[in-house]
Write a protein that holds these residues in place. Structure first.
Motif, short mmCIF file in Angstrom:
data_model
loop_
_atom_site.label_atom_id
_atom_site.label_comp_id
_atom_site.label_asym_id
_atom_site.label_seq_id
_atom_site.Cartn_x
_atom_site.Cartn_y
_atom_site.Cartn_z
N ILE A 1 30.49 -103.14 -66.57
CA ILE A 1 30.15 -102.01 -67.31
C ILE A 1 31.18 -101.45 -67.87
N ASP A 2 31.04 -100.44 -68.82
CA ASP A 2 31.69 -99.77 -69.48
C ASP A 2 31.93 -98.27 -68.71
N HIS A 3 33.16 -97.75 -69.09
CA HIS A 3 33.43 -96.41 -68.43
C HIS A 3 32.40 -95.46 -68.71
N SER A 4 31.78 -95.57 -69.90
CA SER A 4 30.95 -94.51 -70.21
C SER A 4 29.63 -94.28 -69.29
N VAL A 5 29.40 -95.23 -68.66
CA VAL A 5 28.46 -95.34 -67.52
C VAL A 5 28.86 -94.10 -66.52
N LEU A 6 29.91 -94.24 -65.91
CA LEU A 6 30.40 -93.82 -64.82
C LEU A 6 30.40 -92.21 -65.43
N LEU A 7 30.96 -92.18 -66.67
CA LEU A 7 31.31 -90.83 -67.38
C LEU A 7 29.96 -90.04 -67.33
N GLU A 8 29.09 -90.75 -68.00
CA GLU A 8 27.64 -89.91 -68.07
C GLU A 8 27.00 -89.85 -66.95
N TYR A 9 27.08 -90.60 -65.88
CA TYR A 9 26.49 -90.29 -64.50
C TYR A 9 27.10 -88.89 -64.17
N ASN A 10 28.48 -88.76 -64.00
CA ASN A 10 29.02 -87.59 -63.57
C ASN A 10 28.85 -86.41 -64.53
N GLY A 11 28.71 -86.66 -65.72
CA GLY A 11 28.57 -85.57 -66.50
C GLY A 11 27.12 -84.95 -66.39
N ASN A 12 26.29 -85.81 -66.05
CA ASN A 12 24.76 -85.21 -65.77
C ASN A 12 24.67 -84.52 -64.45
N LYS A 13 25.74 -84.56 -63.65
CA LYS A 13 25.57 -84.30 -62.35
C LYS A 13 26.20 -82.34 -62.25
N LEU A 14 26.94 -82.33 -63.43
CA LEU A 14 27.63 -81.00 -63.39
C LEU A 14 26.66 -79.86 -63.49
N PHE A 15 26.91 -78.67 -62.57
CA PHE A 15 26.27 -77.56 -62.95
C PHE A 15 26.21 -77.05 -64.19
N SER A 16 25.44 -76.09 -64.68
CA SER A 16 25.47 -75.60 -65.91
C SER A 16 26.86 -74.81 -66.32
N LYS A 17 26.99 -73.99 -65.31
CA LYS A 17 28.22 -73.26 -65.57
C LYS A 17 29.57 -73.96 -65.56
N HIS A 18 29.66 -75.29 -65.03
CA HIS A 18 30.97 -76.01 -65.03
C HIS A 18 30.99 -76.86 -66.27
N PHE A 19 29.74 -76.99 -66.75
CA PHE A 19 29.63 -77.97 -68.11
C PHE A 19 29.95 -76.75 -69.28
N ASP A 20 29.31 -75.56 -69.16
CA ASP A 20 29.72 -74.63 -70.07
C ASP A 20 31.20 -74.43 -70.11
N ALA A 21 31.88 -74.25 -68.90
CA ALA A 21 33.28 -74.01 -69.10
C ALA A 21 34.09 -75.17 -69.46
N ILE A 22 33.94 -76.41 -69.17
CA ILE A 22 34.51 -77.72 -69.88
C ILE A 22 34.11 -77.67 -71.36
N MET A 23 33.16 -77.43 -71.94
CA MET A 23 32.91 -77.36 -73.29
C MET A 23 33.78 -76.11 -73.99
N LYS A 24 33.82 -75.20 -73.30
CA LYS A 24 34.59 -73.92 -73.91
C LYS A 24 36.07 -74.47 -74.05
N ALA A 25 36.43 -75.12 -73.16
CA ALA A 25 38.00 -75.42 -72.97
C ALA A 25 38.43 -76.34 -74.00
N PHE A 26 37.45 -77.32 -74.56
CA PHE A 26 37.58 -78.23 -75.42
C PHE A 26 37.10 -77.77 -76.96
N GLY A 27 36.72 -76.44 -77.07
CA GLY A 27 36.52 -75.84 -78.05
C GLY A 27 35.11 -76.20 -78.77
N ARG A 28 34.30 -76.70 -77.77
CA ARG A 28 32.96 -77.24 -78.05
C ARG A 28 31.87 -76.20 -78.08
#
Length: 426
Positions: free
Chosen positions: A213-240
């Motif tokens: 498998i490609d690493h994107s499978v693992l990354l997407e799996y973990n990304g979907n598990k993120l709580f909203s506040k953590h997802f938002d904080a990560i996006m902010k850190a990347f200027g997204r």
């Protein structure tokens, strides 16, 4: 995340007890019944009251009822540690669930409820304090007696009130129990235990499919598990500008995109990403390790099929075969598959005999991304990700039998899995 441990941590006294009880549960000729209540902590009141070895033990196992018997006999053996309440005032009988006073003075009023006689049948005159820790106070039990000089002795207290010395310390008593498999001293039982016997094989483990498998499978799996506040904080850190509220169905894909240019991720951004997965002050090196970014990955579809077995409580209603923790326990006792379990920070002999709650610092495999249950067959197929180098000798269609016992203590206590040196001091 892969552990850096290269050799097994030592086993504590509590660990040895759980492994001994687990090996008993493997036997096809015994019936087992187990109830546990592991606590996050033991109160300072108890730590100050108990000898250091006993306090260390109860920090790891604070209450357990484990009864076993041979299938063709009625005699119940086992161990019945009371649960020490965190307030330091009461204990709970694991079998009955009733509260009772944990301590009594041999010269005080409470002692009248539990009269003590010496081996000559005379009432005790020794001054000190006794603490029940095993057995039941209304029938037969084991207690620690500490006299006014601080000397410790372990006694058995029988139905007639007679107290018989059996050990000079808590550790000595537990080591005796381990040697006798918690079977007391009955010679016929010990003889049977020493005989070789067939082990249960309640689980069939099968390799259903193998795919790189490609690493994107693992990354997407973990990304979907993120709580909203953590997802938002990560996006902010990347200027997204993306926010979890608008990307509830695509969080994983958005998260995976952040790793397209791994070299550009800063240490500060790596720390914010890892904070969303339970790490504090994470580094970019840890980020690469946690997501296995420098490792080829393979997806194994692993089947776990349960066969109801005599001697296990509620065997037909047991649904632990749906649990990925049970999969890890079953795999750990299959010689051909043991390499699929990542090295834990605790002794690996514990893996098959406790149902532990995995955390972000260690999981037995990289990730379990999907499960499919077949209730009629009592079978679950787990889609599990592994480093490719541990899967090279496996083939689709491989089947193995596992002797992992279905019913084991469920570990809610993170202290249980700590290095013994962290817990065996006051």
């Amino acid at each position: 995340m892969q552990s850096n441990i290269t050799e097994n941590p030592p086993l504590s006294l509590a660990h040895k007890v759980l492994i001994t009880l687990g090996k008993l549960a493997q036997r096809a000729d015994v019936s087992v019944d187990i109830r546990t209540s592991f606590n996050e902590s033991l109160s300072e009141k108890w730590i100050q009251k108990l000898p250091s070895d006993m306090a260390a033990f109860f920090r790891q196992i604070n209450g357990i009822y484990y009864a076993w018997s041979f299938l063709d006999e009625q005699t119940i053996q086992g161990i019945y540690f009371h649960h020490l309440q965190e307030n330091g005032k009461k204990i709970v009988n694991q079998k009955t669930g009733f509260f009772s006073l944990p301590c009594f003075s041999t010269t005080g009023k409470v002692a009248k409820e539990l009269p003590l006689l010496d081996q000559n049948g005379a009432k005790w005159k020794t001054k000190g304090e006794a603490i029940f820790f095993e057995g039941t106070q209304d029938s037969k039990g084991t207690f620690l007696f500490i006299d006014k000089t601080g000397e410790e002795t372990i006694y058995d207290w029988s139905n007639d009130g007679e107290a018989l010395k059996i050990a000079d310390s808590f550790s000595e008593y537990i080591e005796q129990c381990i040697r006798n498999n918690f079977a007391g001293s009955a010679s016929n039982i010990l003889e049977r235990l020493n005989e070789s016997t067939k082990l249960r094989t309640p689980f069939e483990v099968s390799i259903e499919a193998i795919e790189s498998i490609d690493h994107s499978v693992l990354l997407e799996y973990n990304g979907n598990k993120l709580f909203s506040k953590h997802f938002d904080a990560i996006m902010k850190a990347f200027g997204r500008k993306e926010r979890a509220a608008k990307h509830s169905n695509t969080k994983g894909a958005v998260f995976s995109e952040l790793f397209d240019d791994l070299a550009s991720i800063t240490e500060a951004q790596a720390a914010i990403i890892l904070a969303g997965f339970g790490f504090s002050n994470g580094t970019k090196e840890q980020l690469v390790s946690f997501f296995h970014l420098n490792t080829a990955l393979t997806r194994l579809d692993i089947g776990l099929k349960y066969k109801p077995t005599e001697g296990i409580p509620n065997a037909k209603d047991y649904d632990g075969w749906k649990d990925k923790r049970t999969l890890a326990r079953a795999i750990s006792l299959v010689p051909e598959l043991k390499k699929l379990i990542q090295q834990p920070p605790f002794h690996p002999d514990l893996i098959p005999f406790v149902q532990e709650h995995h955390n972000h610092s260690w999981t037995p495999f990289v990730a379990c991304i999907h499960t499919e249950h077949n209730n009629r067959q009592r079978k679950t197929v787990f889609s599990v990700l592994y480093p490719t180098d541990v899967t090279t000798e496996l083939q689709t269609g491989n089947k193995f039998m596992s002797t992992a016992p279905p019913v084991v203590p469920t570990v809610f206590n993170k202290v249980l899995l700590e290095h013994p040196k962290l817990v065996e001091t006051n």
